[in-house]
Design a protein around this motif. Structure first.
Motif, PDB file in Angstrom:
ATOM      1  N   ASP A   1       0.833  -1.206   0.000  1.00  9.42           N
ATOM      2  CA  ASP A   1       0.000   0.000   0.000  1.00  9.42           C
ATOM      3  C   ASP A   1       0.866   1.255   0.000  1.00  9.42           C
ATOM      4  OD1 ASP A   1      -2.244  -1.600   0.034  1.00  9.42           O
ATOM      5  OD2 ASP A   1      -2.555  -1.432   2.207  1.00  9.42           O
ATOM      6  N   GLY A   2       1.940   1.231   0.780  1.00  4.39           N
ATOM      7  CA  GLY A   2       2.842   2.376   0.819  1.00  4.39           C
ATOM      8  C   GLY A   2       3.533   2.610  -0.510  1.00  4.39           C
ATOM      9  N   LEU A   3       3.916   1.526  -1.165  1.00  6.62           N
ATOM     10  CA  LEU A   3       4.588   1.644  -2.460  1.00  6.62           C
ATOM     11  C   LEU A   3       3.629   2.112  -3.548  1.00  6.62           C
ATOM     12  CD1 LEU A   3       6.916  -1.477  -2.324  1.00  6.62           C
ATOM     13  CD2 LEU A   3       7.579   0.931  -2.129  1.00  6.62           C
ATOM     14  N   LYS A   4       2.356   1.779  -3.419  1.00  6.20           N
ATOM     15  CA  LYS A   4       1.365   2.305  -4.364  1.00  6.20           C
ATOM     16  C   LYS A   4       1.389   3.830  -4.347  1.00  6.20           C
ATOM     17  CE  LYS A   4      -2.043  -1.459  -4.220  1.00  6.20           C
ATOM     18  NZ  LYS A   4      -3.422  -1.845  -3.793  1.00  6.20           N
ATOM     19  N   TYR A   5       1.462   4.391  -3.164  1.00  2.27           N
ATOM     20  CA  TYR A   5       1.496   5.855  -3.035  1.00  2.27           C
ATOM     21  C   TYR A   5       2.745   6.416  -3.700  1.00  2.27           C
ATOM     22  CZ  TYR A   5       1.597  10.512  -0.952  1.00  2.27           C
ATOM     23  OH  TYR A   5       1.646  11.871  -0.775  1.00  2.27           O
ATOM     24  N   ARG A   6       3.874   5.738  -3.495  1.00  2.00           N
ATOM     25  CA  ARG A   6       5.127   6.247  -4.065  1.00  2.00           C
ATOM     26  C   ARG A   6       5.114   6.162  -5.594  1.00  2.00           C
ATOM     27  NH1 ARG A   6       8.732   7.613  -0.329  1.00  2.00           N
ATOM     28  NH2 ARG A   6      10.440   7.706  -1.845  1.00  2.00           N
ATOM     29  N   ILE A   7       4.541   5.095  -6.123  1.00  2.00           N
ATOM     30  CA  ILE A   7       4.445   4.964  -7.580  1.00  2.00           C
ATOM     31  C   ILE A   7       3.535   6.051  -8.146  1.00  2.00           C
ATOM     32  CG2 ILE A   7       3.581   3.501  -9.446  1.00  2.00           C
ATOM     33  CD1 ILE A   7       4.449   1.070  -7.736  1.00  2.00           C
ATOM     34  N   GLN A   8       2.397   6.238  -7.525  1.00  2.00           N
ATOM     35  CA  GLN A   8       1.434   7.229  -8.009  1.00  2.00           C
ATOM     36  C   GLN A   8       2.000   8.642  -7.969  1.00  2.00           C
ATOM     37  OE1 GLN A   8      -1.868   6.500  -5.407  1.00  2.00           O
ATOM     38  NE2 GLN A   8      -2.493   4.623  -6.472  1.00  2.00           N
ATOM     39  N   ASN A   9       2.889   8.896  -7.006  1.00  2.00           N
ATOM     40  CA  ASN A   9       3.449  10.239  -6.840  1.00  2.00           C
ATOM     41  C   ASN A   9       4.884  10.357  -7.335  1.00  2.00           C
ATOM     42  OD1 ASN A   9       1.359  11.929  -5.088  1.00  2.00           O
ATOM     43  ND2 ASN A   9       1.328   9.834  -4.328  1.00  2.00           N
ATOM     44  N   GLN A  10       5.370   9.292  -8.009  1.00  2.00           N
ATOM     45  CA  GLN A  10       6.721   9.282  -8.570  1.00  2.00           C
ATOM     46  C   GLN A  10       7.768   9.748  -7.557  1.00  2.00           C
ATOM     47  OE1 GLN A  10       8.422   8.581 -11.959  1.00  2.00           O
ATOM     48  NE2 GLN A  10       6.863   7.058 -11.423  1.00  2.00           N
ATOM     49  N   LEU A  11       7.716   9.131  -6.365  1.00  2.00           N
ATOM     50  CA  LEU A  11       8.705   9.400  -5.331  1.00  2.00           C
ATOM     51  C   LEU A  11       9.861   8.408  -5.495  1.00  2.00           C
ATOM     52  CD1 LEU A  11       6.370   9.983  -2.249  1.00  2.00           C
ATOM     53  CD2 LEU A  11       7.489  11.698  -3.686  1.00  2.00           C
ATOM     54  N   SER A  12      11.066   8.890  -5.421  1.00  3.50           N
ATOM     55  CA  SER A  12      12.249   8.086  -5.740  1.00  3.50           C
ATOM     56  C   SER A  12      12.314   6.813  -4.897  1.00  3.50           C
ATOM     57  CB  SER A  12      13.506   8.922  -5.519  1.00  3.50           C
ATOM     58  OG  SER A  12      13.448  10.096  -6.288  1.00  3.50           O
ATOM     59  N   THR A  13      12.242   5.666  -5.580  1.00  2.00           N
ATOM     60  CA  THR A  13      12.177   4.383  -4.899  1.00  2.00           C
ATOM     61  C   THR A  13      13.004   3.351  -5.649  1.00  2.00           C
ATOM     62  OG1 THR A  13       9.901   4.904  -4.215  1.00  2.00           O
ATOM     63  CG2 THR A  13      10.635   2.617  -3.968  1.00  2.00           C
ATOM     64  N   LEU A  14      13.815   2.618  -4.897  1.00  4.71           N
ATOM     65  CA  LEU A  14      14.653   1.562  -5.457  1.00  4.71           C
ATOM     66  C   LEU A  14      14.246   0.244  -4.817  1.00  4.71           C
ATOM     67  CD1 LEU A  14      17.153   0.675  -7.132  1.00  4.71           C
ATOM     68  CD2 LEU A  14      18.548   1.231  -5.124  1.00  4.71           C
ATOM     69  N   GLY A  15      13.832  -0.734  -5.632  1.00  6.25           N
ATOM     70  CA  GLY A  15      13.441  -2.041  -5.127  1.00  6.25           C
ATOM     71  C   GLY A  15      14.412  -3.105  -5.576  1.00  6.25           C
ATOM     72  N   ILE A  16      14.887  -3.926  -4.645  1.00  5.31           N
ATOM     73  CA  ILE A  16      15.846  -4.990  -4.952  1.00  5.31           C
ATOM     74  C   ILE A  16      15.256  -6.329  -4.524  1.00  5.31           C
ATOM     75  CG2 ILE A  16      18.125  -5.931  -4.425  1.00  5.31           C
ATOM     76  CD1 ILE A  16      19.115  -3.057  -4.021  1.00  5.31           C
ATOM     77  N   CYS A  17      15.219  -7.286  -5.434  1.00  9.57           N
ATOM     78  CA  CYS A  17      14.725  -8.644  -5.197  1.00  9.57           C
ATOM     79  C   CYS A  17      13.282  -8.599  -4.681  1.00  9.57           C
ATOM     80  CB  CYS A  17      15.647  -9.396  -4.250  1.00  9.57           C
ATOM     81  SG  CYS A  17      15.375 -11.183  -4.273  1.00  9.57           S
ATOM     82  N   LEU A  18      13.029  -8.940  -3.422  1.00  6.47           N
ATOM     83  CA  LEU A  18      11.670  -8.844  -2.884  1.00  6.47           C
ATOM     84  C   LEU A  18      11.138  -7.425  -3.032  1.00  6.47           C
ATOM     85  CD1 LEU A  18       9.223  -9.928  -1.298  1.00  6.47           C
ATOM     86  CD2 LEU A  18      10.512  -9.468   0.818  1.00  6.47           C
ATOM     87  N   GLY A  19      12.010  -6.445  -2.862  1.00  6.95           N
ATOM     88  CA  GLY A  19      11.596  -5.048  -3.035  1.00  6.95           C
ATOM     89  C   GLY A  19      11.078  -4.775  -4.425  1.00  6.95           C
ATOM     90  N   ALA A  20      11.701  -5.383  -5.430  1.00  5.79           N
ATOM     91  CA  ALA A  20      11.242  -5.234  -6.808  1.00  5.79           C
ATOM     92  C   ALA A  20       9.874  -5.884  -6.980  1.00  5.79           C
ATOM     93  CB  ALA A  20      12.244  -5.854  -7.772  1.00  5.79           C
ATOM     94  N   GLN A  21       9.700  -7.069  -6.384  1.00  6.82           N
ATOM     95  CA  GLN A  21       8.430  -7.775  -6.502  1.00  6.82           C
ATOM     96  C   GLN A  21       7.302  -7.035  -5.786  1.00  6.82           C
ATOM     97  OE1 GLN A  21       9.503 -11.619  -4.976  1.00  6.82           O
ATOM     98  NE2 GLN A  21      10.839 -12.075  -6.708  1.00  6.82           N
ATOM     99  N   LEU A  22       7.617  -6.380  -4.679  1.00 10.62           N
ATOM    100  CA  LEU A  22       6.617  -5.566  -3.996  1.00 10.62           C
ATOM    101  C   LEU A  22       6.171  -4.407  -4.882  1.00 10.62           C
ATOM    102  CD1 LEU A  22       8.259  -5.590  -0.466  1.00 10.62           C
ATOM    103  CD2 LEU A  22       5.925  -6.379  -0.948  1.00 10.62           C
ATOM    104  N   LEU A  23       7.106  -3.823  -5.622  1.00 10.88           N
ATOM    105  CA  LEU A  23       6.748  -2.761  -6.561  1.00 10.88           C
ATOM    106  C   LEU A  23       5.857  -3.292  -7.684  1.00 10.88           C
ATOM    107  CD1 LEU A  23      10.146  -0.848  -6.815  1.00 10.88           C
ATOM    108  CD2 LEU A  23       7.964   0.134  -6.063  1.00 10.88           C
TER     109      LEU A  23
END
Length: 238
Positions: free
Chosen positions: A76-98
């Protein structure tokens, strides 16, 4: 008036899977690193904060929200970051969460991809910070794969899986492999993941030897990748 200190927020799912070699890059650029541990102390404010957020790897499945309910909070938190284009780096599980936060699916793959191998960069990948990984052996460590989000640009594939890295605009970067792996601390990975490695019948001595063979080159390429990504936000000191 003194400039306020810049910092990044980091979500960590395993104690030994931290920023690795990326940590040195952030520190050299004057970042203060704030680690938050999944399931323990993640404040909701880090998702709305305009500071860079890094979401690291872990052995759990992003679809296991019934067992690990805090994963849904991350999604849910990452949805907000994607919608607002806030700088986010996802690695492995982090990428899958994105991936899930963007509306696409993550699911079990046909083979455990654990080991060192090169990527196949897309045309867009060669125009992205990932160009520094061309012909570089990177560390893969996953069993799940994913569908490419509709809003994403594919940057890289591997021998076993077509979707290994993607970007959404210039602020969101996701990599299923581990460009941050620290050669000097690799033994922690072998100890921490021993059950998974034995179950998957992975050749541990070879994995260790490949780390010594390829790790230093990956660290150098990973630093260039991260610096170029940061340059997009004009945050580098030098």
């Amino acid at each position: 008036m003194m400039e306020s200190k810049k910092y990044i927020n980091v979500i960590q799912h395993l104690a030994f899977e931290d920023l690795g070699s990326f940590g040195k890059v952030f520190q050299s650029q004057g970042f203060e690193i704030h680690y938050y541990h999944a399931g323990v102390d993640i404040p909701k404010t880090i998702y709305t904060d305009d500071s860079i957020l890094v979401v690291l790897g872990g052995p759990i499945g992003v679809y296991e929200t019934d067992i690990y309910p805090y994963l849904q909070q991350e999604i849910d938190g990452l949805k907000y970051r994607i919608q607002n284009q806030l700088s986010t780096l996802g690695i492995c599980l982090g990428a899958q969460l994105l991936v899930v936060a963007s509306g696409a699916k993550v699911y079990a793959g046909h083979v455990k991809e654990i080991g060192w191998s090169t990527l196949q960069l897309s045309e867009q990948g060669f125009e992205s910070p990932l160009k520094h990984l061309h012909d570089v052996n990177v560390l893969h460590w996953h069993g799940d794969t994913f569908d490419l989000p509709k809003s994403a640009t594919l940057l890289a594939s591997s021998e076993h899986y077509p979707h290994q890295a993607f970007a959404m605009g210039k602020h969101i970067l996701a990599m299923q492999f581990h460009p941050e792996a620290d050669t000097n601390r690799f033994e922690q990975w072998l100890i921490g993941h021993c059950s998974e490695l034995n179950h998957a019948k992975i050749d541990i001595p070879k994995l260790r030897a490949d780390n010594q063979r390829f790790g230093a080159t990956l660290a150098q390429a990973g630093e260039k990748l991260l610096r170029e990504w940061l340059e997009e936000f004009d945050v580098l000191l030098q």
